[in-house]
Write an enzyme that holds these catalytic residues in place. Structure first.
Site, PDB file in Angstrom:
ATOM      1  N   LYS A  14     -11.524  13.963  -7.703  1.00  0.00           N
ATOM      2  CA  LYS A  14     -11.018  13.454  -8.986  1.00  0.00           C
ATOM      3  C   LYS A  14     -11.901  12.349  -9.559  1.00  0.00           C
ATOM      4  O   LYS A  14     -12.038  12.257 -10.773  1.00  0.00           O
ATOM      5  CB  LYS A  14      -9.564  13.014  -8.880  1.00  0.00           C
ATOM      6  N   ARG A  89       0.057   5.352  -9.409  1.00  0.00           N
ATOM      7  CA  ARG A  89      -0.004   5.958  -8.086  1.00  0.00           C
ATOM      8  C   ARG A  89       1.392   6.118  -7.503  1.00  0.00           C
ATOM      9  O   ARG A  89       1.530   6.653  -6.410  1.00  0.00           O
ATOM     10  CB  ARG A  89      -0.776   4.995  -7.193  1.00  0.00           C
ATOM     11  N   ARG A 128     -17.874  12.342   2.774  1.00  0.00           N
ATOM     12  CA  ARG A 128     -18.172  11.196   1.907  1.00  0.00           C
ATOM     13  C   ARG A 128     -18.267   9.905   2.726  1.00  0.00           C
ATOM     14  O   ARG A 128     -19.113   9.057   2.472  1.00  0.00           O
ATOM     15  CB  ARG A 128     -17.076  11.059   0.847  1.00  0.00           C
ATOM     16  N   ARG A 134     -18.131   4.383   3.691  1.00  0.00           N
ATOM     17  CA  ARG A 134     -16.924   3.691   3.230  1.00  0.00           C
ATOM     18  C   ARG A 134     -16.070   3.258   4.407  1.00  0.00           C
ATOM     19  O   ARG A 134     -15.709   4.057   5.260  1.00  0.00           O
ATOM     20  CB  ARG A 134     -16.122   4.592   2.295  1.00  0.00           C
ATOM     21  N   ARG A 145      -3.630   7.538   3.961  1.00  0.00           N
ATOM     22  CA  ARG A 145      -3.749   7.678   2.507  1.00  0.00           C
ATOM     23  C   ARG A 145      -3.201   9.019   2.024  1.00  0.00           C
ATOM     24  O   ARG A 145      -2.543   9.094   0.989  1.00  0.00           O
ATOM     25  CB  ARG A 145      -5.208   7.513   2.087  1.00  0.00           C
TER      26      ARG A 145
HETATM   27  P1  AMP Z   1      -9.015   5.192  -4.397  1.00  0.00           P
HETATM   28  O1  AMP Z   1     -10.483   5.073  -4.480  1.00  0.00           O
HETATM   29  O2  AMP Z   1      -8.377   5.587  -5.702  1.00  0.00           O
HETATM   30  O3  AMP Z   1      -8.556   6.057  -3.280  1.00  0.00           O
HETATM   31  O4  AMP Z   1      -8.442   3.729  -4.084  1.00  0.00           O
HETATM   32  C1  AMP Z   1      -8.857   3.012  -2.936  1.00  0.00           C
HETATM   33  C2  AMP Z   1      -7.769   2.034  -2.508  1.00  0.00           C
HETATM   34  O5  AMP Z   1      -7.490   1.100  -3.575  1.00  0.00           O
HETATM   35  C3  AMP Z   1      -6.420   2.667  -2.197  1.00  0.00           C
HETATM   36  O6  AMP Z   1      -6.353   3.182  -0.883  1.00  0.00           O
HETATM   37  C4  AMP Z   1      -5.486   1.484  -2.409  1.00  0.00           C
HETATM   38  O7  AMP Z   1      -5.560   0.573  -1.336  1.00  0.00           O
HETATM   39  C5  AMP Z   1      -6.100   0.798  -3.621  1.00  0.00           C
HETATM   40  N1  AMP Z   1      -5.547   1.340  -4.886  1.00  0.00           N
HETATM   41  C6  AMP Z   1      -6.215   2.078  -5.829  1.00  0.00           C
HETATM   42  N2  AMP Z   1      -5.419   2.390  -6.857  1.00  0.00           N
HETATM   43  C7  AMP Z   1      -4.215   1.845  -6.569  1.00  0.00           C
HETATM   44  C8  AMP Z   1      -2.950   1.831  -7.227  1.00  0.00           C
HETATM   45  N3  AMP Z   1      -2.768   2.457  -8.409  1.00  0.00           N
HETATM   46  N4  AMP Z   1      -1.934   1.168  -6.642  1.00  0.00           N
HETATM   47  C9  AMP Z   1      -2.085   0.541  -5.466  1.00  0.00           C
HETATM   48  N5  AMP Z   1      -3.231   0.525  -4.773  1.00  0.00           N
HETATM   49  C10 AMP Z   1      -4.291   1.172  -5.305  1.00  0.00           C
END
Ligand code: AMP
Length: 197
Positions: A14, A89, A128, A134, A145
């Protein structure tokens, strides 16, 4: 004005597709994950607040996340539309975003739902993690997650489905194939890209 949200499990691609679609429409792609990771890398106050949470794969608080997004959406480049990636989210964040957009007399046009089978997302995340190093992509954190996605994020799609704005997209294929599918689905919903209009 094009206001989009892209939703999909980690490893669904995404982020990549979000950037491509935003480029096609000339709007900013706003990824909360990227904002948080940049804050951690910069060692800012925000970064210090969220570092441990992100590394565990847990969610940052709704209040803090929604405040960060409101600040970002208030910037000039988001006046003509935006693509949100990774926010909202959960259902509480949907309510926060609704309230903010209502105050601007706006609403989301289309929610792109990118679907990939669980096995494939896990394989992509592992790849990745190797490529980008990461620290939030260990096996345990990935499982956490994906569990959070299924429990908390998937239900936001039910909310948006009742509004009739969800475009389901098969996320298995080449990057170009998937981008083309998304653009076609948006066009079918009356959202033609500027060049194609
Ligand atoms: P992502 O790259 O979108 O998977 O985000 C990485 C991390 O950022 C997630 O595992 C959360 O810890 C935090 N995060 C990102 N977006 C949100 C959100 N909308 N609400 C809460 N935590 C978030």
């Amino acid at each position: 004005m094009t206001r989009l949200l892209i939703v999909g499990p980690q490893g669904s691609g995404k982020g990549t597709q979000g950037v491509r679609i935003a480029e096609a429409f000339g709007i900013p792609a706003i990824s909360t994950g990227d904002v948080f990771r940049a804050a951690v890398a910069a060692g800012s106050d925000l970064g210090n607040q969220v570092k441990a949470i992100i590394e565990a794969g847990d969610l940052v608080s709704d209040e803090l996340t929604s405040a960060v997004v409101r600040d970002r959406l208030a910037q000039a480049d988001a006046e003509g539309g935006f693509l949100l990636d990774g926010y909202p989210r959960n259902v509480a964040q949907v309510a926060h975003l609704d309230e903010y957009l209502e105050g601007r007399d706006e609403s989301l046009d289309v929610v792109i739902e990118l679907s990939v089978p669980r096995d494939e997302s896990i394989a992509r995340i592992a790849l990745r993690a190797k490529e980008q190093g990461r620290t939030d992509d260990t096996e345990e954190v990935i499982a956490n997650r994906l569990g959070i996605y299924e429990r908390e994020t998937a239900p936001i799609l039910d909310v948006y489905r009742t509004r009739g704005i969800v475009a389901p997209i098969d996320g298995v294929g080449t990057l170009d194939e998937i981008t083309a599918r998304i653009l076609a689905a948006l066009e079918a919903r009356g959202l033609a890209r500027p060049e194609a209009a």
